[in-house]
Design a protein around this motif. Structure first.
Motif, short mmCIF file in Angstrom:
data_model
loop_
_atom_site.label_atom_id
_atom_site.label_comp_id
_atom_site.label_asym_id
_atom_site.label_seq_id
_atom_site.Cartn_x
_atom_site.Cartn_y
_atom_site.Cartn_z
N GLU A 92 62.88 -31.98 -39.41
CA GLU A 92 63.02 -30.59 -38.97
C GLU A 92 64.32 -29.99 -39.50
O GLU A 92 64.38 -28.83 -39.87
CB GLU A 92 62.99 -30.51 -37.44
N ALA A 93 65.36 -30.82 -39.54
CA ALA A 93 66.67 -30.34 -40.00
C ALA A 93 66.68 -29.99 -41.49
O ALA A 93 67.54 -29.23 -41.94
CB ALA A 93 67.73 -31.39 -39.71
N THR A 94 65.70 -30.53 -42.24
CA THR A 94 65.67 -30.25 -43.69
C THR A 94 64.82 -29.04 -44.03
O THR A 94 64.81 -28.60 -45.19
CB THR A 94 65.12 -31.46 -44.47
N LYS A 95 64.10 -28.49 -43.08
CA LYS A 95 63.17 -27.38 -43.38
C LYS A 95 63.84 -26.17 -44.01
O LYS A 95 63.28 -25.55 -44.92
CB LYS A 95 62.39 -26.98 -42.12
N PRO A 96 65.04 -25.79 -43.58
CA PRO A 96 65.67 -24.62 -44.23
C PRO A 96 66.23 -24.93 -45.63
O PRO A 96 66.66 -24.03 -46.33
CB PRO A 96 66.82 -24.26 -43.27
N ILE A 97 66.24 -26.22 -46.00
CA ILE A 97 66.87 -26.63 -47.27
C ILE A 97 65.82 -26.66 -48.37
O ILE A 97 65.01 -27.59 -48.44
CB ILE A 97 67.55 -28.01 -47.14
N GLU A 98 65.81 -25.67 -49.23
CA GLU A 98 64.79 -25.59 -50.28
C GLU A 98 65.09 -26.54 -51.45
O GLU A 98 64.20 -27.14 -52.00
CB GLU A 98 64.68 -24.15 -50.80
N ARG A 99 66.35 -26.65 -51.83
CA ARG A 99 66.71 -27.48 -52.98
C ARG A 99 66.65 -28.95 -52.60
O ARG A 99 67.33 -29.42 -51.69
CB ARG A 99 68.11 -27.10 -53.47
N LEU A 100 65.81 -29.69 -53.32
CA LEU A 100 65.57 -31.10 -52.99
C LEU A 100 66.86 -31.91 -52.94
O LEU A 100 67.08 -32.69 -52.01
CB LEU A 100 64.60 -31.70 -54.02
N ALA A 101 67.70 -31.74 -53.95
CA ALA A 101 68.93 -32.56 -54.03
C ALA A 101 69.82 -32.39 -52.82
O ALA A 101 70.60 -33.29 -52.48
CB ALA A 101 69.69 -32.22 -55.31
N ASP A 102 69.71 -31.25 -52.13
CA ASP A 102 70.57 -30.98 -50.98
C ASP A 102 70.06 -31.63 -49.70
O ASP A 102 70.74 -31.63 -48.67
CB ASP A 102 70.71 -29.47 -50.77
N ARG A 103 68.83 -32.18 -49.74
CA ARG A 103 68.24 -32.73 -48.51
C ARG A 103 68.71 -34.16 -48.20
O ARG A 103 68.70 -34.58 -47.05
CB ARG A 103 66.71 -32.74 -48.61
N PHE A 104 69.07 -34.90 -49.24
CA PHE A 104 69.24 -36.34 -49.06
C PHE A 104 70.37 -36.70 -48.09
O PHE A 104 70.25 -37.65 -47.31
CB PHE A 104 69.43 -37.03 -50.41
N LYS A 105 71.47 -35.96 -48.11
CA LYS A 105 72.56 -36.25 -47.19
C LYS A 105 72.12 -36.04 -45.75
O LYS A 105 72.53 -36.78 -44.85
CB LYS A 105 73.77 -35.38 -47.52
N VAL A 106 71.28 -35.04 -45.53
CA VAL A 106 70.75 -34.79 -44.18
C VAL A 106 69.80 -35.92 -43.78
O VAL A 106 69.85 -36.41 -42.64
CB VAL A 106 70.03 -33.43 -44.12
N LEU A 107 68.98 -36.36 -44.70
CA LEU A 107 67.99 -37.41 -44.40
C LEU A 107 68.65 -38.72 -44.01
O LEU A 107 68.27 -39.36 -43.02
CB LEU A 107 67.06 -37.62 -45.60
N VAL A 108 69.64 -39.15 -44.79
CA VAL A 108 70.27 -40.45 -44.48
C VAL A 108 71.21 -40.34 -43.28
O VAL A 108 71.61 -41.36 -42.70
CB VAL A 108 71.03 -41.03 -45.69
N GLY A 109 71.52 -39.10 -42.88
CA GLY A 109 72.39 -38.92 -41.71
C GLY A 109 71.63 -38.79 -40.41
O GLY A 109 72.22 -38.65 -39.35
N GLY A 110 70.30 -38.87 -40.47
CA GLY A 110 69.48 -38.70 -39.28
C GLY A 110 69.74 -39.75 -38.22
O GLY A 110 69.98 -40.93 -38.54
N LYS A 111 69.64 -39.36 -36.97
CA LYS A 111 69.92 -40.29 -35.86
C LYS A 111 68.65 -40.93 -35.29
O LYS A 111 68.72 -41.73 -34.37
CB LYS A 111 70.65 -39.54 -34.72
N ASP A 112 67.50 -40.54 -35.81
CA ASP A 112 66.23 -41.08 -35.32
C ASP A 112 65.71 -42.15 -36.26
O ASP A 112 66.40 -42.58 -37.19
CB ASP A 112 65.21 -39.94 -35.13
N LYS A 113 64.46 -42.56 -36.04
CA LYS A 113 63.87 -43.60 -36.89
C LYS A 113 63.72 -43.13 -38.33
O LYS A 113 63.76 -43.95 -39.26
CB LYS A 113 62.49 -44.01 -36.34
N ALA A 114 63.54 -41.84 -38.52
CA ALA A 114 63.43 -41.31 -39.88
C ALA A 114 64.72 -41.56 -40.64
O ALA A 114 64.72 -42.04 -41.79
CB ALA A 114 63.11 -39.81 -39.85
N GLY A 115 65.85 -41.25 -40.02
CA GLY A 115 67.14 -41.49 -40.66
C GLY A 115 67.34 -42.96 -40.97
O GLY A 115 67.85 -43.33 -42.04
N GLU A 116 66.94 -43.82 -40.03
CA GLU A 116 67.08 -45.26 -40.26
C GLU A 116 66.20 -45.72 -41.41
O GLU A 116 66.60 -46.56 -42.23
CB GLU A 116 66.70 -46.01 -38.97
N PHE A 117 64.99 -45.16 -41.48
CA PHE A 117 64.09 -45.50 -42.59
C PHE A 117 64.73 -45.14 -43.93
O PHE A 117 64.73 -45.92 -44.88
CB PHE A 117 62.75 -44.78 -42.44
#
Length: 802
Positions: A340-365
């Motif tokens: 959900e936190a990546t939805k406003p981020i259109e540029r793919l390269a800008d999403r990865f820092k948000v993804l690996v910083g996630g506090k849920d199972k998605a971030g852990e994955f």
């Protein structure tokens, strides 16, 4: 050595062989497609009294395979008639015919003994000096060449196409120590320029490059899934478009490809990689073994990780496999806070820092899977390739990743990736630490000239990526500060040598006011100090058309003055582009629909990617082409009236193309439909399109481009043709083939194409037709049923028949 590929032999007509044959036919090469002759008759052949020596029987296997390929969807052919370039035969009767071929490609079953027996026979007929290659995906190339003559070995290597060959761009070239360098150079050049491939030179190691890394990623996702207790649907949500991978993600892709294929490749890699530090990853999870035993192989067996069933009321329902119970349950809609936190981020390269910083199972994955991937690819150099960019090229072109592993790592930050891997207990290759210690903090960079460079391990410095000098990559020019003007929807960039480029970057490159402003600005700037203009972008699609949401909003509010102004501005922009004092070149690729098609119709020249799906699709939303498309297609038809075919027939063909919203399945078919015309070009490798368009603009400028004059002598037929169209449409309505609203739209289209209610054939101007076109478009936006159709497309993406 100069080589000219006029005829290719393809040995083996299975799924890969027949599709490879079709792709060579696409580019105009004559193909000899061979397979084994049957050993026994079918019941149908026995009934007909046929015998095994009849040609029809002897070529049954190859002909059936080719027939299945031609019927396949998506089609392996640019145009169905291109199949005429393929001649079929069998190994017993026709192997001798390879003597007349310039290149023989072996695509038989993946068994070393069978392939070697085929080569034994090939040597009897193959002309010395001609190319001989194998499409194997797993057998070591050097083993295939053992025991062959010196000439055979010098001209032999692996050419690993990916399925389907027309659509997947990767071609891995795998030479042996005996392969002549000029053979490797030729295959790389030919694969790029003629076959339209991203050609990657690979070492003769298990799985080569793409499968080695791609299958690792697939299996690692399965293991991490088990570790974290994630579901099939959750993994597909996490490994799809959000990280720049295909919509089919992990498990849907496995169902399409076939679990048996995944199992065979994984087992093959596991057995052939005894010293791989991640060997355990290639051990298949228990659930895969059980699914294989149950023959739950995916689409080919009707069920795999997913299963389609009919629910209440006959509605199709998708079930997903519960990997704990091995029972199917209704597929769940997945949500993670990290996503959900990546939805406003259109540029793919800008999403990865948000993804690996996630506090849920998605971030852990993401932390676990990226750590594993980064460590794995770092350790594959120099084992599978000496250059890191080749791994990225292979994964992008072969697996459809938007960013390769090292590009993803760069987006996250190299140092951050190292820390991520260390935190997960993964061991990086020493060269990564050495690179960082030397002050090199990225794998890629763009120099001041817009040339992309990669970190080269051997020289410990940045080097230009070979071959990119043939491409113009707009992101690189942007990084080099070549943007001269921009707004939210478009940019004007300097391509060099006096040529500008207008790039769209709206959602789906839809053409709204920002894009129109960008086009007009580009023409103005080019006329004042440059030699020509290209309209092109590097997005997956050129343009999905005009901004339909804006049309809907104005129509819903009945703000027809604003709507009229919007359509008039679109038309004027097309005419401004068409009648500028500098040459304008369009570069359609992917989808070029509606307004995207109209734009290209108004360019001086079009340089189209072979994979261009072009059409005037406004009829599907209750409208007619209103941005000059109806006018331009009528004009083009009138220009053919002196060619001999009855004028009404020509006009009717064009009318049917627009009224049935036909979309070309390739750039070649766009010529047949009239969207492309004599003088336009097709470029098979989409990476080359903008560079070729720039060259075309320069060529026109050098030839002394003269500003054209708007046409005032377009012949239209008035009431005579209008009566013909109205009668035909009325009959379709009475026969219940079309609805009353379809009839209304079709009559409006006919009215414009016939020049209105004129008593006799008359010559009219472009502006006259544009005014009729705009009036018809506006009137249709006032229809409730048109608004219902537009709403359906905007909300569901599906056309509505009402």
């Amino acid at each position: 050595m100069n080589r000219n590929i006029k005829k290719v032999a393809v040995l083996g007509s299975g799924v890969m062989g027949s599709r490879i044959a079709c792709h060579f036919a696409n580019i105009g090469v004559q193909v000899l497609l061979l397979d084994i002759a049957p050993k026994e008759l079918t019941p149908d052949e026995e009934k007909k009294g046929l015998t095994l020596d009849k040609p029809h029987v002897r070529n049954r296997i190859v002909n059936s395979a080719l027939e299945a390929a031609v019927k396949a969807n998506p089609s392996p052919l640019y145009r169905k008639q291109d199949v005429s370039k393929i001649k079929t035969g069998n190994f017993e009767d026709n192997l001798k015919d390879i003597a007349g071929c310039d290149w023989t490609i072996e695509v038989v079953v993946e068994r070393l003994d069978i392939k070697k027996s085929v080569y034994e026979r090939v040597e009897q007929f193959r002309k010395p000096g001609t190319l001989i290659t194998s499409n194997t995906s797993g057998i070591p190339i050097h083993l295939l060449a053992e025991g062959r003559s010196e000439d055979f070995r010098q001209h032999f290597c692996g050419t690993h196409f990916f399925n389907p060959p027309r659509y997947l761009k990767l071609l891995e070239i795998i030479p042996t120590p005996d392969t002549k360098p000029d053979v490797v150079d030729f295959l790389q050049h030919y694969g790029d320029l003629y076959l339209g491939k991203t050609v990657v030179l690979a070492k003769d190691t298990p799985g080569f490059i793409a499968n080695r890394v791609g299958v690792f990623g697939l299996l690692d996702a399965m293991h991490v899934m088990q570790e974290l207790g994630l579901t099939v649907e959750e993994i597909d949500k996490l490994t799809g478009p959000v990280i720049g991978h295909a919509k089919s993600a992990t498990f849907r892709t496995s169902d399409v490809v076939g679990l048996d294929t995944t199992v065979n490749v994984a087992k093959g890699l596991g057995q052939s990689l005894p010293h791989d530090e991640a060997k355990a990853v290639f051990t298949l999870p228990d659930f895969v073994q059980k699914m294989s035993e149950n023959k739950w192989l995916g689409d080919k067996t009707g069920q795999g990780f997913y299963k389609k069933t009919k629910g209440a009321g006959g509605k199709t329902e998708i079930l997903a496999l519960d990997l704990n119970t091995l029972e199917y349950k209704p597929s769940q809609k997945i949500k993670f806070a990290t996503l959900e936190a990546t939805k406003p981020i259109e540029r793919l390269a800008d999403r990865f820092k948000v993804l690996v910083g996630g506090k849920d199972k998605a971030g852990e994955f993401y932390r676990k899977s990226f750590a594993g991937l980064f460590a794995y690819v770092s350790n594959r150099i120099p084992e599978i390739t000496d250059a890191l960019y080749k791994i990225d090229d292979a994964l992008r072109a072969g697996f459809g990743w938007e960013l390769g592993p090292f590009e993803t790592w760069d987006a996250l930050g190299v140092q951050k990736g190292v820390e991520l891997a260390e935190a997960q207990g993964k061991t990086m290759a020493p060269w990564v630490g050495e690179m960082l210690s030397a002050g090199h903090t990225t794998f890629y960079k763009v120099d001041e000239k817009g040339t992309r460079q990669y970190y080269d391990l051997e020289s410990k410095s940045y080097q230009p990526i070979p071959g990119v000098e043939n491409f113009i990559i707009l992101d690189n020019l942007r990084a080099a500060g070549k943007v001269l003007w921009k707004n939210a929807g478009a940019s004007v960039l300097d391509l060099g040598d006096g040529i500008l480029n207008v790039e769209f970057h709206s959602k789906m490159n839809a053409m709204g006011s920002d894009v129109i402003q960008g086009l007009l600005k580009g023409v103005d700037m080019a006329e004042k100090g440059y030699r020509g203009l290209v309209v092109g972008n590097d997005a997956p699609n050129f343009s999905a058309g005009a901004n339909l949401g804006l049309v809907y909003m104005f129509a819903l509010e009945q703000d027809y003055d604003e709507l009229n102004l919007m359509i008039a501005q679109f038309q004027q922009a097309m005419m401004r582009m068409r009648y500028s004092s500098i040459p304008v070149v369009g570069t359609p690729h992917g989808l070029a629909l509606g307004g995207g098609c109209e734009l290209n119709l108004h360019c001086d020249k079009v340089v189209a990617a072979a994979e261009t799906y072009m059409g005037l699709v406004e009829f599907g939303v209750g409208l007619i082409p209103g941005g000059g498309g109806t006018k331009e297609m009528t004009l083009r038809t009138a220009a053919k009236y002196e060619e001999g075919e009855p004028e009404y027939n020509l006009l009717r063909n064009t009318y049917m193309t627009i009224s049935t919203a036909k979309v070309s399945t390739s750039a070649a078919e766009a010529f047949d439909l009239g969207f492309l015309r004599r003088g336009d070009e097709i470029v098979v490798n989409s990476n080359r399109v903008i560079a070729q368009a720039k060259a075309a603009a320069l060529e026109m400028a050098d030839a002394g481009y003269t500003q054209p004059v708007p046409k005032t002598n377009i012949k239209v037929h008035g009431r005579g043709a209008l009566a013909m169209f109205n009668t035909g449409v009325f009959a379709m309505k009475e026969g219940n083939y079309i609805s009353a609203h379809d009839q209304k739209i079709a009559d409006k289209l006919a009215y414009v194409m016939c020049g209105g209610d004129l008593s006799a054939p008359t010559e009219v101007s472009e502006q006259y037709l544009l005014d009729l076109e705009r009036e018809a478009f506006l009137s249709l936006t006032g229809e409730r049923k048109t608004l219902e159709r537009i709403q359906s497309i905007l909300t569901t993406g599906k056309p509505l028949r009402n």
